[in-house]
Design an enzyme around this catalytic site. Structure first.
Site, PDB file in Angstrom:
ATOM      1  N   LYS A 204     -14.378   0.129   4.407  1.00  0.00           N
ATOM      2  CA  LYS A 204     -13.249  -1.085   4.493  1.00  0.00           C
ATOM      3  C   LYS A 204     -13.392  -1.434   6.261  1.00  0.00           C
ATOM      4  O   LYS A 204     -13.496  -2.800   6.451  1.00  0.00           O
ATOM      5  CB  LYS A 204     -12.000  -0.778   4.370  1.00  0.00           C
TER       6      LYS A 204
ATOM      7  N   THR B 134      -6.916  -4.553   6.481  1.00  0.00           N
ATOM      8  CA  THR B 134      -7.916  -4.575   7.395  1.00  0.00           C
ATOM      9  C   THR B 134      -8.452  -5.868   7.702  1.00  0.00           C
ATOM     10  O   THR B 134      -8.628  -6.406   8.681  1.00  0.00           O
ATOM     11  CB  THR B 134      -8.978  -3.598   7.325  1.00  0.00           C
TER      12      THR B 134
END
Length: 336
Positions: A194, A251
């Site tokens: 990620k 994120t």
């Protein structure tokens, strides 16, 4: 009378400090280890970490030290929160002080350069501790929000479910809700990849490409994470949970994310060196994108987004050229 759980947290950055707060709020006795004496001193005397979480008062049950042996004495859990590429060297110094009952917990989201090992594998390699004493905490956990005690959830993973449950109890607070898992591979992979996708989305944001692009990058980024995960024996369902989708969304959509911010600066036209110069803390994806790509190649898995990030970050390819190349790949079925 049962003794309170003892936890040592190695790393006084924002996430290490925030996780120390969680453990203290959950009733643990916490020792925070830091390399710099002035940070330990500030924690002990002012109950704050002015460098990383200014203005946040730390619980009274957190003590700071620069002495690893002291931090590890009697610890039920030793939580490791250092930049992933420094783990091996640091852990070699700390390992002799780890006691037989201590569970080692990784909060790091990276893959080691050169070996392509996940953090739990590096821990096993250095300490020779069995995998059932190594746990991972991951999920959408931006440190500043957690330090402000805003609601968040996470996954606590260990091959031994009873260890995961013990750790779950040690870090469960009214604002931090941990779920258990035994899929360590999937949880670690979700956290590492990620950061790479966060860079890609940041680059696209810096270029002003818009929300359709962002939605597409997040989705295709998740698809390549799942492909690699399945090849490595992870449970595909892990990636639709907090360790996968949850962490990815946080994120890719938050200005608090270091990787997203780093990517945004690159997308706006800053060079790698200029971006590193203005980035105070480690953006794990910058180094991990290379080791994630290495991991993909070792498993024969195609990861075009990860390749694109590597070409922009490390090979100096202009973002606009990289995007054109990505968009001109041959058409295929979505489930390809």
């Amino acid at each position: 009378m049962t003794h309170p759980v003892k936890a040592a947290v190695f790393g006084t950055g924002s996430w290490g400090t925030a996780f120390a707060m969680i453990l203290a709020d959950a009733g643990c006795d916490v020792t925070l280890w830091g390399r710099r004496a002035e940070v330990a001193e500030a924690v002990n005397t002012t109950r704050t970490n002015p460098d990383y979480l200014p203005g946040i008062e730390l619980p009274a049950s957190i003590r700071a030290t620069t002495d690893a042996a002291e931090a590890l004495r009697g610890a039920d859990f030793a939580v490791l929160v250092v930049p992933s590429q420094t783990l091996r060297a640091n852990l070699a110094d700390w390992a002799p002080h780890v006691e037989p009952q201590t569970v080692l917990v990784s909060l790091m989201k990276g893959v080691e350069l050169g070996t392509a090992k996940r953090m739990s594998e590096v821990i096993e390699d250095v300490t020779k501790i069995s995998a059932d004493r190594i746990a991972v905490v991951t999920g959408p956990n931006l440190a500043k929000e957690i330090a402000e005690r805003r609601p968040a959830a996470a996954v606590v993973a260990c091959q031994d479910e009873s260890v995961a449950r013990r750790l779950q109890a040690a870090c469960h607070t009214p604002y931090f809700r941990p779920y258990t898992s035994t899929d360590v591979v999937g949880c670690e992979l979700g956290g590492a990849v990620k950061n790479v996708i966060g860079l890609a989305v940041g680059i696209a944001d810096g270029m002003g490409l818009g929300d359709n692009t962002k939605g597409s990058l997040i989705t295709r980024g998740l698809a390549e994470t799942i492909r690699l995960g399945v090849a490595m024996g992870a449970d595909p369902l892990t990636f639709s949970g907090l360790a996968g989708l949850g962490d990815l969304v946080a994120t890719c959509s938050s200005p608090l994310s270091r990787n997203h911010t780093f990517g945004t600066n690159l997308g706006r036209g800053m060079t790698l060196q200029e971006t590193i110069a203005v980035t105070k803390q480690t953006a794990e994806g910058v180094k991990s994108c290379e080791s994630v790509l290495d991991l993909a190649r070792r498993h024969g898995v195609e990861m075009p987004l990860t390749e694109t990030v590597v070409s922009i970050v490390h090979e100096g390819k202009p973002p606009m050229v990289a995007v054109k190349e990505l968009m001109s790949r041959s058409a295929k079925a979505e489930r390809h």
